[in-house]
Motif scaffolding. Sequence first.
Motif, mmCIF file in Angstrom:
data_model
loop_
_atom_site.group_PDB
_atom_site.id
_atom_site.type_symbol
_atom_site.label_atom_id
_atom_site.label_comp_id
_atom_site.label_asym_id
_atom_site.label_seq_id
_atom_site.Cartn_x
_atom_site.Cartn_y
_atom_site.Cartn_z
ATOM 1 N N GLU A 358 -2.528 -1.359 -15.425
ATOM 2 C CA GLU A 358 -3.708 -1.169 -16.274
ATOM 3 C C GLU A 358 -4.861 -2.040 -15.789
ATOM 4 N N ALA A 359 -4.564 -3.276 -15.389
ATOM 5 C CA ALA A 359 -5.612 -4.221 -14.992
ATOM 6 C C ALA A 359 -6.213 -3.868 -13.634
ATOM 7 N N GLU A 360 -5.370 -3.530 -12.662
ATOM 8 C CA GLU A 360 -5.843 -3.308 -11.302
ATOM 9 C C GLU A 360 -6.200 -1.852 -11.023
ATOM 10 N N GLY A 361 -5.667 -0.926 -11.817
ATOM 11 C CA GLY A 361 -5.789 0.477 -11.475
ATOM 12 C C GLY A 361 -4.680 0.861 -10.511
ATOM 13 N N THR A 362 -4.948 1.828 -9.668
ATOM 14 C CA THR A 362 -3.933 2.322 -8.729
ATOM 15 C C THR A 362 -4.381 2.044 -7.300
ATOM 16 N N CYS A 363 -3.451 1.525 -6.508
ATOM 17 C CA CYS A 363 -3.742 1.230 -5.107
ATOM 18 C C CYS A 363 -2.632 1.811 -4.235
ATOM 19 N N PHE A 364 -2.998 2.759 -3.379
ATOM 20 C CA PHE A 364 -2.101 3.205 -2.320
ATOM 21 C C PHE A 364 -2.448 2.406 -1.063
ATOM 22 N N TRP A 365 -1.439 1.852 -0.419
ATOM 23 C CA TRP A 365 -1.719 1.127 0.817
ATOM 24 C C TRP A 365 -0.734 1.535 1.908
ATOM 25 N N LEU A 366 -1.265 1.560 3.126
ATOM 26 C CA LEU A 366 -0.423 1.920 4.253
ATOM 27 C C LEU A 366 -0.603 0.897 5.361
ATOM 28 N N LYS A 367 0.464 0.715 6.116
ATOM 29 C CA LYS A 367 0.466 -0.197 7.264
ATOM 30 C C LYS A 367 0.821 0.610 8.503
ATOM 31 N N LEU A 368 -0.049 0.550 9.512
ATOM 32 C CA LEU A 368 0.158 1.283 10.753
ATOM 33 C C LEU A 368 0.310 0.306 11.911
ATOM 34 N N PRO A 369 1.434 0.316 12.623
ATOM 35 C CA PRO A 369 1.542 -0.505 13.836
ATOM 36 C C PRO A 369 0.614 0.049 14.912
ATOM 37 N N ARG A 370 -0.001 -0.834 15.678
ATOM 38 C CA ARG A 370 -0.982 -0.397 16.681
ATOM 39 C C ARG A 370 -0.347 0.441 17.796
ATOM 40 N N HIS A 371 0.902 0.118 18.109
ATOM 41 C CA HIS A 371 1.568 0.785 19.227
ATOM 42 C C HIS A 371 2.854 1.436 18.716
ATOM 43 N N PRO A 372 3.235 2.571 19.312
ATOM 44 C CA PRO A 372 4.486 3.209 18.903
ATOM 45 C C PRO A 372 5.682 2.359 19.290
ATOM 46 N N PRO A 373 6.775 2.432 18.524
ATOM 47 C CA PRO A 373 7.987 1.701 18.897
ATOM 48 C C PRO A 373 8.509 2.220 20.240
ATOM 49 N N PRO A 374 9.302 1.409 20.963
ATOM 50 C CA PRO A 374 9.788 1.828 22.292
ATOM 51 C C PRO A 374 10.456 3.180 22.292
ATOM 52 N N ALA A 375 11.253 3.513 21.249
ATOM 53 C CA ALA A 375 11.958 4.792 21.209
ATOM 54 C C ALA A 375 11.006 5.958 21.177
ATOM 55 N N ALA A 376 9.829 5.777 20.518
ATOM 56 C CA ALA A 376 8.863 6.860 20.400
ATOM 57 C C ALA A 376 8.120 7.110 21.710
ATOM 58 N N LYS A 377 8.108 6.111 22.608
ATOM 59 C CA LYS A 377 7.399 6.264 23.874
ATOM 60 C C LYS A 377 8.207 7.049 24.889
ATOM 61 N N SER A 378 9.546 6.982 24.765
ATOM 62 C CA SER A 378 10.410 7.627 25.761
ATOM 63 C C SER A 378 10.506 9.120 25.550
#
Length: 378
Positions: A358-378
């Motif tokens: 009630e005090a703050e309202g609603t906050c959606f937050w996301l965290k994005l790593p700058r680089h893909p994890p090693p598995a995603a690069k292969s």
Amino acid sequence: MSMDEVKPLRLLLVEDNPGDARLLQEELTEVASVRFEVRHVTRMAEALAAVAEPGLDVVLLDLSLPDGHGLSNIERMQQAAPALPLVVLTGTDDEQLAMRAMHAGAQDYLVKGQATGPLLVRALRYAIERKRSEEGLKREEAARQTALFREQFLGILGHDLRNPLQAISGNAALLLRYGGLSEPQRKALNRISISSDRMARMISDILDFTRTRLGGGYTLQRTWMNVHEVLKQVVEELEVAHPQKQFELSVSGTGWGEWDADRIAQAASNLVGNAVQYSPEGSAVRVVARDEGEGVRVEIHNQGTPIPAERLPDMFDPFVRGQQGSRSGSRSGLGLGLYITHEIVKAHGGMLQVRSTEAEGTCFWLKLPRHPPPAAKS
């Protein structure tokens, strides 16, 4: 591994003749290479109750019982436990009956009095392996059918539905631009244009939902991009679409990273658009981006009615809509926006969370790593 350490096979013996049942169990104990735990029942009703419980490996079924006879016993057993291997017993050496039993769903067929220990064990083990192979083939066929359905469904969404919708939208835009229309006609065409755009977004949402749920997932086209520029563009577009709303954009740090620009824009548009829907008049939608560790954190705030605490754990499930009691009108769409956004962020190796009070309202937050994890690069 010693004989005592080998896990025994759990056999359900369905035989109403005490002498035959005793003989069969004695034959099984004569074979030292395999151990069986035998559960013996004398009625079909007892057998059906037994196979409803997990844990059995194979069934040895007499075709002649007080409460069931012939191939109907196989059919009843198949209905009750279709994945359980089945070997049938009969008192007559009838090749035709044997074939019919196999066609009805049995894995093997034995004649009483001829089923010596080694033959009996071999038939039971063969039944188990054959059933496993059959189930494996069924799973492969189910997976193939699912893949085929996915491709057909995606084709319908991506081509067969979008093409006529684009024709509607394009022609409405042409008429609005060059038609020399009266004001009522312009209003009607404008409603057509707005509705076709909303339908196009729904189709895109269903397309994304189908890809993720049927195994297609998101194929990311990562480039070195600046999330600050994406957020600025998203906010500017929503300012034009909602001139009565207030927006505050605050960015710090670099904002650079290896992301899919179109997908990040889609996720940001979903979150900021969601905040606009539930932001009350006179309050601002705040978008904040800053560097955090090895990534970037983005927060989207609104001062609307808080989301009930019991609904927070399910916010990113498909077909779940946002806050109820919005003061800015009813929410249009399919309830897929937050689910799709969550999947986009997850595909980037990030996380998406929500807090609402009630005090703050609603906050959606996301965290994005700058680089893909090693598995995603292969």
